[in-house]
Design a protein around this motif. Structure first.
Motif, PDB file in Angstrom:
ATOM      1  N   PHE A 190     102.181  84.787  16.701  1.00  0.00           N
ATOM      2  CA  PHE A 190     103.018  85.310  15.816  1.00  0.00           C
ATOM      3  C   PHE A 190     104.121  84.171  15.461  1.00  0.00           C
ATOM      4  O   PHE A 190     105.156  84.397  15.472  1.00  0.00           O
ATOM      5  N   LEU A 191     103.602  82.925  15.169  1.00  0.00           N
ATOM      6  CA  LEU A 191     104.255  81.759  14.697  1.00  0.00           C
ATOM      7  C   LEU A 191     105.525  81.479  15.616  1.00  0.00           C
ATOM      8  O   LEU A 191     106.298  80.632  15.514  1.00  0.00           O
TER       9      LEU A 191
ATOM     10  N   GLY B  69     125.183  84.716  15.019  1.00  0.00           N
ATOM     11  CA  GLY B  69     124.191  83.818  14.446  1.00  0.00           C
ATOM     12  C   GLY B  69     123.089  84.175  14.227  1.00  0.00           C
ATOM     13  O   GLY B  69     122.326  83.216  13.567  1.00  0.00           O
TER      14      GLY B  69
ATOM     15  N   ALA C  21     116.698  75.116   6.495  1.00  0.00           N
ATOM     16  CA  ALA C  21     117.832  75.222   7.772  1.00  0.00           C
ATOM     17  C   ALA C  21     117.958  76.192   8.446  1.00  0.00           C
ATOM     18  O   ALA C  21     117.262  77.109   8.154  1.00  0.00           O
TER      19      ALA C  21
ATOM     20  N   LEU D  90     116.151  83.289  18.183  1.00  0.00           N
ATOM     21  CA  LEU D  90     116.535  82.109  17.750  1.00  0.00           C
ATOM     22  C   LEU D  90     116.695  81.119  18.757  1.00  0.00           C
ATOM     23  O   LEU D  90     117.722  81.326  19.642  1.00  0.00           O
ATOM     24  N   THR D  91     116.067  79.745  18.936  1.00  0.00           N
ATOM     25  CA  THR D  91     116.638  78.950  20.015  1.00  0.00           C
ATOM     26  C   THR D  91     117.669  78.503  19.796  1.00  0.00           C
ATOM     27  O   THR D  91     118.526  77.817  20.895  1.00  0.00           O
TER      28      THR D  91
ATOM     29  N   SER E   6     120.308  90.304  22.643  1.00  0.00           N
ATOM     30  CA  SER E   6     119.077  89.991  21.954  1.00  0.00           C
ATOM     31  C   SER E   6     119.244  88.808  21.211  1.00  0.00           C
ATOM     32  O   SER E   6     120.125  88.516  20.438  1.00  0.00           O
TER      33      SER E   6
ATOM     34  N   ILE F 189     120.411  87.281  12.915  1.00  0.00           N
ATOM     35  CA  ILE F 189     120.504  88.721  12.075  1.00  0.00           C
ATOM     36  C   ILE F 189     118.907  89.413  12.585  1.00  0.00           C
ATOM     37  O   ILE F 189     118.736  90.394  11.714  1.00  0.00           O
ATOM     38  N   HIS F 190     118.173  88.808  13.377  1.00  0.00           N
ATOM     39  CA  HIS F 190     117.068  89.679  13.718  1.00  0.00           C
ATOM     40  C   HIS F 190     117.238  90.855  14.438  1.00  0.00           C
ATOM     41  O   HIS F 190     117.917  91.064  15.435  1.00  0.00           O
ATOM     42  N   ASP F 191     116.729  91.997  13.542  1.00  0.00           N
ATOM     43  CA  ASP F 191     117.213  93.353  14.005  1.00  0.00           C
ATOM     44  C   ASP F 191     116.248  94.312  14.594  1.00  0.00           C
ATOM     45  O   ASP F 191     116.635  95.077  15.499  1.00  0.00           O
TER      46      ASP F 191
ATOM     47  N   GLY G 227     104.492  96.484  18.800  1.00  0.00           N
ATOM     48  CA  GLY G 227     105.617  96.183  18.013  1.00  0.00           C
ATOM     49  C   GLY G 227     105.624  94.652  17.448  1.00  0.00           C
ATOM     50  O   GLY G 227     106.688  94.144  17.690  1.00  0.00           O
TER      51      GLY G 227
ATOM     52  N   GLY H 140     113.509  93.881  16.936  1.00  0.00           N
ATOM     53  CA  GLY H 140     113.233  94.012  18.259  1.00  0.00           C
ATOM     54  C   GLY H 140     114.422  94.774  19.182  1.00  0.00           C
ATOM     55  O   GLY H 140     114.378  95.749  19.856  1.00  0.00           O
TER      56      GLY H 140
ATOM     57  N   SER I 142     105.533  76.236  10.309  1.00  0.00           N
ATOM     58  CA  SER I 142     107.135  75.677  10.573  1.00  0.00           C
ATOM     59  C   SER I 142     107.680  76.294  11.760  1.00  0.00           C
ATOM     60  O   SER I 142     107.643  77.335  11.891  1.00  0.00           O
ATOM     61  N   ALA I 143     108.751  75.697  12.573  1.00  0.00           N
ATOM     62  CA  ALA I 143     109.769  76.066  13.257  1.00  0.00           C
ATOM     63  C   ALA I 143     109.085  76.996  14.461  1.00  0.00           C
ATOM     64  O   ALA I 143     109.906  77.964  14.835  1.00  0.00           O
TER      65      ALA I 143
ATOM     66  N   VAL J 238     110.921  73.560  16.545  1.00  0.00           N
ATOM     67  CA  VAL J 238     112.265  73.285  16.800  1.00  0.00           C
ATOM     68  C   VAL J 238     112.419  72.547  18.156  1.00  0.00           C
ATOM     69  O   VAL J 238     111.999  73.069  19.151  1.00  0.00           O
TER      70      VAL J 238
ATOM     71  N   ALA K 255     109.888  96.063  24.617  1.00  0.00           N
ATOM     72  CA  ALA K 255     110.594  97.267  24.657  1.00  0.00           C
ATOM     73  C   ALA K 255     110.399  98.123  26.137  1.00  0.00           C
ATOM     74  O   ALA K 255     111.399  98.618  26.472  1.00  0.00           O
TER      75      ALA K 255
END
Ligand code: B12
Lengths: 216, 479
Positions: B354-355, A102, B168, A153-154, A150, A104-106, B284, A108, B97-98, B139, A202
């Motif tokens: 960083f948001l 669910g 979304a 997203l909440t 990893s 796709i953050h890659d 990073g 980190g 946002s978010a 959120v 990291a």
């Protein structure tokens, strides 16, 4: 002459020159140098230097990542020789890492994997959007010590909890240490879901992994 | 009167960026992980490699999309009132946002955001004319994940008379949100004619449209609800290290998105937006407050404007952890640059770290930066027939301009009035009122705005409709 080649190996890692590192690794094999000695006295020395300089703020992530790539290239060249001699590199531990389903953050996750491998872990990076079962299957297949999850997203953090539960359900919880991370992940979340370790960046992830291997 | 504007790059550079972006799309292509999207693009003349999911886009296909995409569109509120226009050389701001967390004003620490925090941010933003639109700012950790994206939208619609910038978390979530909007706006046709929301859609850098992103573009195009492409090359990690290199990637990602979106429904509203950042090579991280981040934004906005498209970016945010001097300077500088760059919608105010974190207190401070930025963009007014001469009639070397009627008449047109967040009083007054710093003044201002908040004048039946539809969706998900 050996010390010269070891120095050149270290330098190839420091410079992040992977072709050069691979060439020196091949030369070591031709010259009959024990691969384990080449790794320890040559390439690892370079990696250690880069790590120190990074901590001091004198070197930066591109230095670190290119050094890790050079290191990987050298080890890939040495592996067949190690197999032939029936020896194996002393790895700190085996890690399976990926970004949960669910998400796709890659970036980190990849950075954590790279630093772990640069610091002596054997790392299997499963990529992003990885189903929980795939983590487990891979961990069983390679007999992993640590599984790193990893998520940024909440909405997908819940998968870290589900994974710990899945390990329990499969009766293999005690076989693996679970390391969690990603921007919304906190120490208290890690504790709440029963993960074994957590880090917010990291270099902390490397420390956490080392600690886990020492049974801490 | 001439509007001041900031053009960071030359016309030749704009042309080169577009040339390279077209070349990239023609030769390297984009990966599009949704079969329907690949089929749509193929029918428009793209070459598709189904196995690799790679689509190579001929320039003509993209040009056709640019031709049919509207140059501006208007956003409404639930009452059917026109509230703002994207494009037409207008500049607007909305809160970021978010965010995952909020900065708790009492403890000074970050904690997971709750729906009560979102409500507070909505109430504060509602009272700040600097923000033309609301956003689904956080959120909510107390809302079940599957309906989290819809619930935020619902809260804003119920509590605000401004349009909303939203997004979304999944394709199904997006479809649920579009259904919901159609339901509460009096049908799909009414929603299309008077859209109340803009949806952010993020390509995955570099050059990938996930199935979710591609599906969102198609669904939004067909619904006629504005889509905002939020392309975010991270210069040095998920994008080329050079700022111009990342702007080329940004252009390619936007052009590909527009091509797909316009193939799905020519003429549907779409925004040339983004949230790129440089990649900090020490930590990073992805600093939103870095001047180089703002430079990429200004440059890509210039590219978008050259195509006649409405634009969007993420600025006026900071990477500080508190509402401190760093927060002020990063947000202030970047708000000014965004306004001068003529960006149609600037998201990000209120955000820290960083948001990751939102703060109502930061939002009221940022509102002052936005006020200043918008004032600057108005430029030097010419309010009188002579520029200065006429003021000196009868002055006779006395500093008596305060006595002139014209002073009373025009000072408000010249000076934008700050709120009490900005201290312009005497040091004695400051001492006597308790030596409050910006943070303390911001806290008071937030309390004031929350107390003064008035809900939108929604007809009871419409409010009821909102509540019932939300309850039904909640039920459907928990069933
Ligand atoms: C870049 C980015 C993206 C890119 C990712 C590109 C790529 N190829 O990876 C794209 C555009 C695809 C993207 C998409 C989305 N994103 Co995004 N994204 C970001 C952003 C700006 C930066 C993330 C990043 O790469 N940081 C740099 C890296 C190096 O840091 P890191 O990932 O945190 O990793 C470090 C640590 O966390 C830790 N760590 C990470 N993993 C692990 C694992 C272990 C085991 C350990 C020990 C440590 C560890 O170490 C790392 C190195 O120091 C963040 C904002 C932020 N500040 O995080 C938002 C953010 C995470 N995204 C967000 C959102 C909402 C989305 C979307 C849902 C937007 C949308 N509506 O489409 C989609 C989600 C799609 C999906 N299903 O995953 C929100 C999340 C909000 C929330 N409450 O969950 C954020 C916070 C921004 C915001 N406020 O809107 N995003």
């Amino acid at each position: 002459m050996s010390t010269d080649i070891f120095q050149a190996m270290a330098q190839s890692v420091i410079d992040g020159e992977k072709e050069e590192a691979a060439r020196l690794a091949r030369q070591a094999v031709t010259d009959g140098i024990d691969p384990l000695v080449a790794i320890d006295q040559g390439f690892v020395a370079g990696m250690r230097y880069v790590g120190e300089q990074y901590t001091l703020g004198e070197m930066f992530l591109p230095d670190l990542v290119l050094a890790a790539e050079a290191m990987k290239a050298a080890i890939a060249e040495l592996e067949p020789e190690m197999a032939r001699r029936g020896t194996a590199r002393q790895v700190l531990g085996t890690v399976v890492i990926g970004t949960v389903e669910g998400d796709i953050h890659d970036i980190g996750k990849t950075l954590v994997g790279t630093l772990l491998s640069a610091n002596g872990f054997k790392v299997y990076d499963l990529g992003v959007n990885v189903p929980l079962q795939t983590f487990l299957d891979k961990a069983l297949e390679v007999n992993a010590d640590i599984i790193g999850l990893s998520t940024l997203l909440t909405t997908t953090m819940i998968n870290q909890r589900k994974f710990v539960q899945a390990l329990e359900a499969a009766g293999v919880r005690s076989r693996f240490k679970v390391l969690v991370g990603g921007a919304p992940v906190t120490r208290s979340w890690a504790a709440e879901i029963g993960a074994d370790g957590y880090s917010e960046d990291a270099s902390g992830a490397v420390q956490a992994a080392i600690q886990l291997m020492q049974g801490g | 009167m001439s509007r001041p504007s900031f053009e960071l790059i030359s016309t030749e550079q704009v042309a080169r960026i577009l040339d390279e972006a077209f070349a990239l799309l023609a030769h390297t292509g984009v990966r599009v992980s949704l079969p329907e999207a690949r089929a749509l693009l193929a029918s428009g003349g793209a070459a598709v490699d189904e196995n690799a999911e790679v689509v190579r886009l001929p320039e003509a296909l993209i040009r056709a999309g640019l031709q049919s995409a509207p140059h501006s569109f208007t956003l409404y509120n639930l009452l059917g009132e026109a509230r703002l226009t994207y494009g037409d050389d207008q500049v607007h701001f909305d809160p970021g946002s978010a965010a995952v967390n909020v900065l708790d004003a009492d403890s000074g620490r970050q904690r997971p955001a709750q729906s009560a925090d979102l409500l507070r941010i909505i109430q504060v933003a509602e009272g700040l004319p600097q923000f033309a639109a609301q956003s689904t700012a956080v959120v909510c950790a107390d809302i079940p994940v599957p309906i989290g994206d819809l619930y935020r939208l619902y809260l804003v619609l119920l509590h605000s008379a401004k349009p909303v910038i939203t997004g979304a978390f999944t394709a199904e979530g997006g479809q649920r949100m579009l259904r919901f909007l159609a339901g509460v706006c009096g049908g799909a046709q009414a929603l299309r004619e008077r859209p109340v929301a803009v949806f952010d859609v993020c390509p995955t850098p570099p050059l990938v449209y996930s199935a979710f992103a591609a599906q969102s573009l198609i669904d939004l195009a067909r619904a006629g609800v504005p889509a905002e492409i939020v392309s975010m090359p991270l210069a040095g990690s998920a994008g080329p290290v050079t700022l111009l290199g990342s702007v080329v990637q940004h252009a390619a990602e936007c052009l590909a998105g527009i091509a797909l979106h316009q193939c799905a429904a020519p003429g549907a509203p779409i925004v040339w937006g983004g949230a790129p950042a440089i990649f900090d090579m020490r930590h990073g991280t992805t600093p939103m407050g870095a001047v180089e981040t703002a430079m990429m934004d200004a440059a890509y906005a210039q590219v978008g404007r050259s195509l006649g498209l409405p634009t969007h970016t993420y600025l006026a945010a900071s990477d500080a952890k508190l509402v401190d001097a760093q927060a002020g300077l990063e947000s202030g500088i970047s708000a000014v640059l965004a306004a001068l760059a003529g960006v149609s919608m600037v998201s990000g105010a209120g955000m820290l770290d960083f948001l990751n974190c939102h703060s109502a207190e930061k939002l009221v401070v940022d509102a002052e930066a936005v006020r200043a930025a918008l004032r600057l963009r108005e430029g030097m007014h010419e309010l009188t027939p002579t520029l200065g001469l006429e003021f000196f009639v009868g002055i006779d070397f006395r500093a008596d301009f305060l006595k002139q009627k014209v002073t009373r008449q025009l000072f408000r047109a010249e000076q934008s009035l700050p709120s009490a967040v900005i201290d312009r009083g005497s040091v004695r007054a400051w001492e006597e009122s308790g030596r409050l710093d910006t943070w303390a003044r911001a806290r008071l201002r937030v309390e004031e705005l929350v107390a003064a908040y008035t809900p939108p004048d929604l007809p009871p039946a419409q409010a009821q409709e909102l509540r019932e539809r939300m309850a039904a969706e909640q039920k459907a998900v928990s069933a």
